[in-house]
Write an enzyme that holds these catalytic residues in place. Structure first.
Site, PDB file in Angstrom:
ATOM      1  N   GLN A 152       1.095   4.414  12.358  1.00  0.00           N
ATOM      2  CA  GLN A 152       0.957   5.029  11.052  1.00  0.00           C
ATOM      3  C   GLN A 152       2.357   5.526  10.689  1.00  0.00           C
ATOM      4  OE1 GLN A 152      -1.400   6.195  13.697  1.00  0.00           O
ATOM      5  NE2 GLN A 152      -2.977   4.824  12.650  1.00  0.00           N
ATOM      6  N   GLY A 153       2.712   5.116   9.331  1.00  0.00           N
ATOM      7  CA  GLY A 153       3.956   5.548   8.933  1.00  0.00           C
ATOM      8  C   GLY A 153       5.143   4.522   8.904  1.00  0.00           C
ATOM      9  N   ASP A 154       4.843   3.423   9.783  1.00  0.00           N
ATOM     10  CA  ASP A 154       5.711   2.492  10.128  1.00  0.00           C
ATOM     11  C   ASP A 154       5.879   1.266   8.907  1.00  0.00           C
ATOM     12  OD1 ASP A 154       7.304   3.315  12.298  1.00  0.00           O
ATOM     13  OD2 ASP A 154       5.511   2.599  13.567  1.00  0.00           O
ATOM     14  N   SER A 155       4.288   1.513   8.229  1.00  0.00           N
ATOM     15  CA  SER A 155       4.170   0.445   7.168  1.00  0.00           C
ATOM     16  C   SER A 155       5.364   0.244   6.172  1.00  0.00           C
ATOM     17  CB  SER A 155       2.823   0.910   6.420  1.00  0.00           C
ATOM     18  OG  SER A 155       1.802   0.637   7.052  1.00  0.00           O
ATOM     19  N   ASP A 161       1.043  -7.617   1.223  1.00  0.00           N
ATOM     20  CA  ASP A 161       1.215  -6.276   1.297  1.00  0.00           C
ATOM     21  C   ASP A 161       2.671  -5.967   1.465  1.00  0.00           C
ATOM     22  OD1 ASP A 161       0.720  -3.563   1.521  1.00  0.00           O
ATOM     23  OD2 ASP A 161       0.141  -3.577   3.770  1.00  0.00           O
ATOM     24  N   HIS A 195       0.691  -1.108  -0.021  1.00  0.00           N
ATOM     25  CA  HIS A 195      -0.064  -0.008   0.050  1.00  0.00           C
ATOM     26  C   HIS A 195       0.681   1.337   0.078  1.00  0.00           C
ATOM     27  CE1 HIS A 195       0.189  -0.244   4.643  1.00  0.00           C
ATOM     28  NE2 HIS A 195       0.113   0.899   4.392  1.00  0.00           N
TER      29      HIS A 195
HETATM   30  C1  4AZ Z   1       0.053   2.310   9.242  1.00  0.00           C
HETATM   31  O1  4AZ Z   1      -1.066   2.935   9.186  1.00  0.00           O
HETATM   32  C2  4AZ Z   1      -0.095   1.023  10.214  1.00  0.00           C
HETATM   33  N1  4AZ Z   1      -0.684  -1.365  14.713  1.00  0.00           N
HETATM   34  C3  4AZ Z   1       0.984   0.388  10.455  1.00  0.00           C
HETATM   35  C4  4AZ Z   1       0.946  -0.621  11.774  1.00  0.00           C
HETATM   36  C5  4AZ Z   1      -0.299  -0.547  12.339  1.00  0.00           C
HETATM   37  C6  4AZ Z   1      -1.042   0.148  12.140  1.00  0.00           C
HETATM   38  C7  4AZ Z   1      -1.220   1.019  11.254  1.00  0.00           C
HETATM   39  C8  4AZ Z   1      -0.223  -1.840  13.366  1.00  0.00           C
HETATM   40  O2  4AZ Z   1       0.919   2.192   8.476  1.00  0.00           O
END
Ligand code: 4AZ
Length: 280
Positions: free
Chosen positions: A219-222, A122, A67
């Site tokens: 958020q942002g660690d994805s 993903d 994503h």
């Molecule tokens: C994100 O939005 C996201 N708690 C990544 C990991 C997690 C939640 C959101 C897991 O990038």
């Protein structure tokens, strides 16, 4: 991204220019990474705003989330990568602003076809303009399966927010979380609308987190790393996952979900594109 928000992410991503502030944001319950640590962790910026994390797995390849590499998002049967140049990344610095880091543009984005057809898979592969001087992090060999069993402590790292809905820190954060059993994760994410939702699929996902929450990716660690420690004698890590999603961040009963990259179909996808990404 948050659970059930992939459709939203796709819509936002399709608009390309949207700032996506809720998704543009580190690790919850961790600590700031010290200078020089995690040089292979990439701070990925898309269209100047949309933030993700990634891991250098070969001199010219960064693994990130699907994503993060797709305009269309999941469920849309047209693989559209971002215009090259829209994706930029920085390696070899813990500073979110890139201070002292190695800057790259991305010349090619590869997504598994299964990402576009299902809610799993993903991952994206980002080809760098020039080979990195940083030593890549190898993905675990199949013979190393014992280092990421349920209960084993993994290390997570990233440039995302330090609280759910919070803002992104100036320094990369990292923490430890234990692998959760597939059965445990399936019961946490027993989504009845898997087409639009994010039900757990053990074929391409693996979970990590504490039952009580408190420590998680956000958020942002994805796209960032889920790292398994090698034996204390050897030291170092292997990469076993890429941060994908979860119900919020660090919530009790909802472990973080990671792309399962060290075995199964994602291993095959990555190995066919970047054969030297694997240990062994
Ligand atoms: C994100 O939005 C996201 N708690 C990544 C990991 C997690 C939640 C959101 C897991 O990038």
């Amino acid at each position: 991204m948050r659970r059930s928000s992939r459709a939203l992410t796709a819509a936002l991503a399709a608009a390309a220019a949207l700032t996506c502030s809720s998704s543009a944001s580190a690790v919850v319950g961790g600590q700031a990474a010290s200078a020089g640590s995690f040089p292979y962790v990439a701070n990925v910026t898309i269209a100047g705003a949309f933030g993700c994390t990634g891991t250098l797995i070969a001199p010219q390849w960064v693994l990130s989330a699907g994503h993060c590499g797709s305009i269309t998002g999941a469920g849309v049967a047209t693989p559209v990568g971002w215009p090259t140049g829209a994706v930029q990344l920085t390696l070899n610095t813990v500073h979110a602003d890139g201070t002292g880091g190695e800057q790259h543009t991305v010349t090619q984005v590869k997504l598994p076809s299964s990402y576009l057809l299902t809610h799993g898979s993903d991952v994206s592969l980002l080809k760098l303009d020039t080979p990195s001087a940083v030593t890549p992090m190898k993905i675990a060999a199949t013979s190393e399966r014992s280092i990421w069993e349920p209960g084993d402590q993994m290390t997570i790292a990233g440039f995302g927010t330090t609280s759910e809905g919070g803002s992104a820190p100036a320094i990369m954060n990292y923490a430890q979380v234990p692998i959760v059993t597939d059965a445990g994760c399936a019961s946490a994410y027993h989504d009845t609308t898997p087409v639009l939702g994010d039900a757990f699929d053990a074929t391409t996902m693996v979970c990590a987190g504490y039952p009580q929450g408190g420590t998680d990716t956000c958020q942002g660690d994805s796209g960032g790393p889920l790292l398994a420690p090698l034996s204390t004698a050897t030291g170092g890590f292997r990469l076993v996952g890429a941060t994908s999603y979860g119900q919020g961040c660090a919530e009790a009963g909802y472990p973080g979900v990671y792309a399962r990259i060290a075995e199964g179909p994602l291993r095959d996808f990555i190995a066919s594109n970047v054969p030297d990404a694997y240990a062994g």
